[in-house]
Design an enzyme around this catalytic site. Structure first.
Site, PDB file in Angstrom:
ATOM      1  CG  HIS A  69      -2.066  -0.982   1.060  1.00 19.88           C
ATOM      2  ND1 HIS A  69      -2.854  -1.382   2.120  1.00 19.88           N
ATOM      3  CD2 HIS A  69      -2.519  -1.678  -0.020  1.00 19.88           C
ATOM      4  CE1 HIS A  69      -3.737  -2.264   1.705  1.00 19.88           C
ATOM      5  NE2 HIS A  69      -3.548  -2.470   0.414  1.00 19.88           N
ATOM      6  CB  CYS A 108       7.468  11.654 -10.283  1.00 21.11           C
ATOM      7  SG  CYS A 108       7.143  12.503 -11.855  1.00 21.11           S
ATOM      8  CG  LEU A 112      -5.621  -7.382  19.606  1.00 20.07           C
ATOM      9  CD1 LEU A 112      -5.755  -5.873  19.668  1.00 20.07           C
ATOM     10  CD2 LEU A 112      -5.485  -7.956  21.006  1.00 20.07           C
ATOM     11  CB  ALA A 135       0.995  -8.712  16.824  1.00 23.88           C
TER      12      ALA A 135
END
EC number: 2.3.1.286
Length: 241
Positions: A109, A117, A203, A220
């Site tokens: 991502h 650019c 979780l 984690a």
């Protein structure tokens, strides 16, 4: 025991380091409409608003209080000591994996520490928040850099490399991700199809529709170090650490 491992990390692992997430109840989306700050159209309409939105997160990353947690450092340890192939794919745009020492890493991502650019797609390291002085050096005239972040409607980075790794892995682990956003949500199906063992660390309680074979519920920072130690000792991963 394992030869090729693919690990997907999401917002949950960074939240333990103090970073606010996009999708939780206190997430940033509650302060902004998605279409205003996380779409190409929003950026075209109001680039200054979008830059401020990401600059707020940039400042949070660099305020001196955000550090990798035990989950990040455990994955870096796995990379250093595992003798097989390993790829960590992260949905996060922070640099906590890098700070912990991970190198075999793919930011699907994008990365908040970079600008891109819009014409050549070349990326540039940002050492300060976005501003009008941030322009490329690859074009004439120089183009104003945009955040190197994948927005809604844009294609994530590295999908071919990820697909190749999933096709050949024998262990796929998802850590701290909701598993609801595609294409990442489909990674477990690909891994299952090719016979890999699939494990999720989260979780929240297990979704009864989950396609993962094994589920580890908890932080984690607590579970990933134990998981890594088991992998490095040659144990088969299951629901009990």
């Amino acid at each position: 025991m394992y030869q090729q491992i693919v690990i997907l990390t999401g917002a949950g692992i960074s939240a333990e380091s103090g970073l606010r997430t996009f999708r939780d109840q206190d997430g940033l989306w509650e302060e902004h409409k998605i279409e205003e700050v996380a779409t190409p159209e929003g950026y075209a309409s109001n680039p200054l608003l979008v830059e401020r939105f990401y600059n707020d997160r940039w400042q949070q990353f660099h305020n001196g209080c955000i550090e990798p947690n035990a989950g990040h450092t455990a994955l870096a340890k796995l990379e250093q000591q595992f003798e097989g192939e390993l790829l960590v794919v992260t949905q996060n745009i922070d640099d906590l994996h890098e700070r912990a020492g991970s190198k075999r890493l793919l930011h699907m991502h994008g990365e908040l520490s970079k600008g891109r650019c819009p014409r050549s797609q070349q990326t540039f390291i940002l050492r300060e928040p976005f501003g009008p002085r941030h322009t490329c050096t690859c074009c004439i005239p120089a183009q104003r850099l945009r955040p190197h972040v994948v927005w809604f409607g844009e294609m994530p980075f590295g999908l071919d490399r990820i697909q190749h790794a999933l096709d050949s892995c024998d262990l796929f682990i998802a850590i701290g991700t909701s598993g609801t956003v595609y294409p990442a949500a489909g990674f477990v199906d690909t891994a299952n199809h090719h016979g890999a063992q699939t494990v999720e660390v989260n979780l929240v309680a297990v979704d009864r529709h989950s396609q993962f074979q094994y589920h580890l519920e908890g932080k984690a920072s607590e579970l990933v170090p134990k998981l890594v130690d088991d992998i490095l000792s040659g144990k088969i991963v299951n629901n009990v650490l």
